[in-house]
Scaffold this motif. Sequence first.
Motif, short mmCIF file in Angstrom:
data_model
loop_
_atom_site.label_atom_id
_atom_site.label_comp_id
_atom_site.label_asym_id
_atom_site.label_seq_id
_atom_site.Cartn_x
_atom_site.Cartn_y
_atom_site.Cartn_z
N ALA A 34 0.80 -1.22 0.00
CA ALA A 34 0.00 0.00 0.00
C ALA A 34 0.84 1.28 0.00
O ALA A 34 0.37 2.31 -0.45
N TYR A 35 2.06 1.21 0.51
CA TYR A 35 2.90 2.40 0.63
C TYR A 35 4.28 2.13 0.04
O TYR A 35 4.92 1.14 0.37
N SER A 36 4.73 3.07 -0.78
CA SER A 36 6.13 3.05 -1.19
C SER A 36 6.94 3.62 -0.04
O SER A 36 6.38 4.22 0.89
N HIS A 37 8.25 3.45 -0.08
CA HIS A 37 9.09 4.01 0.98
C HIS A 37 8.94 5.53 1.05
O HIS A 37 8.86 6.09 2.13
N GLU A 38 8.88 6.17 -0.11
CA GLU A 38 8.73 7.64 -0.12
C GLU A 38 7.39 8.05 0.48
O GLU A 38 7.33 9.00 1.26
N ARG A 39 6.33 7.35 0.11
CA ARG A 39 5.01 7.71 0.64
C ARG A 39 4.95 7.46 2.15
O ARG A 39 4.36 8.26 2.89
N LEU A 40 5.55 6.37 2.62
CA LEU A 40 5.57 6.09 4.05
C LEU A 40 6.31 7.19 4.80
O LEU A 40 5.84 7.68 5.83
N LEU A 41 7.46 7.60 4.26
CA LEU A 41 8.20 8.70 4.90
C LEU A 41 7.37 9.97 4.91
O LEU A 41 7.33 10.68 5.92
N ASP A 42 6.71 10.27 3.80
CA ASP A 42 5.86 11.46 3.74
C ASP A 42 4.77 11.40 4.81
O ASP A 42 4.51 12.39 5.50
N GLU A 43 4.14 10.24 4.96
CA GLU A 43 3.08 10.08 5.96
C GLU A 43 3.64 10.21 7.38
O GLU A 43 3.03 10.84 8.23
N LEU A 44 4.79 9.61 7.63
CA LEU A 44 5.41 9.72 8.95
C LEU A 44 5.77 11.17 9.28
O LEU A 44 5.54 11.64 10.39
#
Length: 69
Positions: A34-44
């Motif tokens: 569901a999340y790319s590494h970039e998207r996960l970092l953005d969400e965090l």
Amino acid sequence: MVMDGKVLQQAFAFAGALGRYQGLVQFVRQNPEAYSHERLLDELFKVDDEEQAKIDALEAKFKALEEQE
């Protein structure tokens, strides 16, 4: 008595922030696609910014109350 309320409010703020982090991490663990590494970092980073703003506002409130006393 005021100190107890302050500590309790701070505890709830920190617990809320921790809960949001844990919820996001748990979701990603269960849905790794569901999340790319970039998207996960953005969400965090987004969660961190939002929670830090809440904590900063709470600290500003306490400081204002102390100055009134």
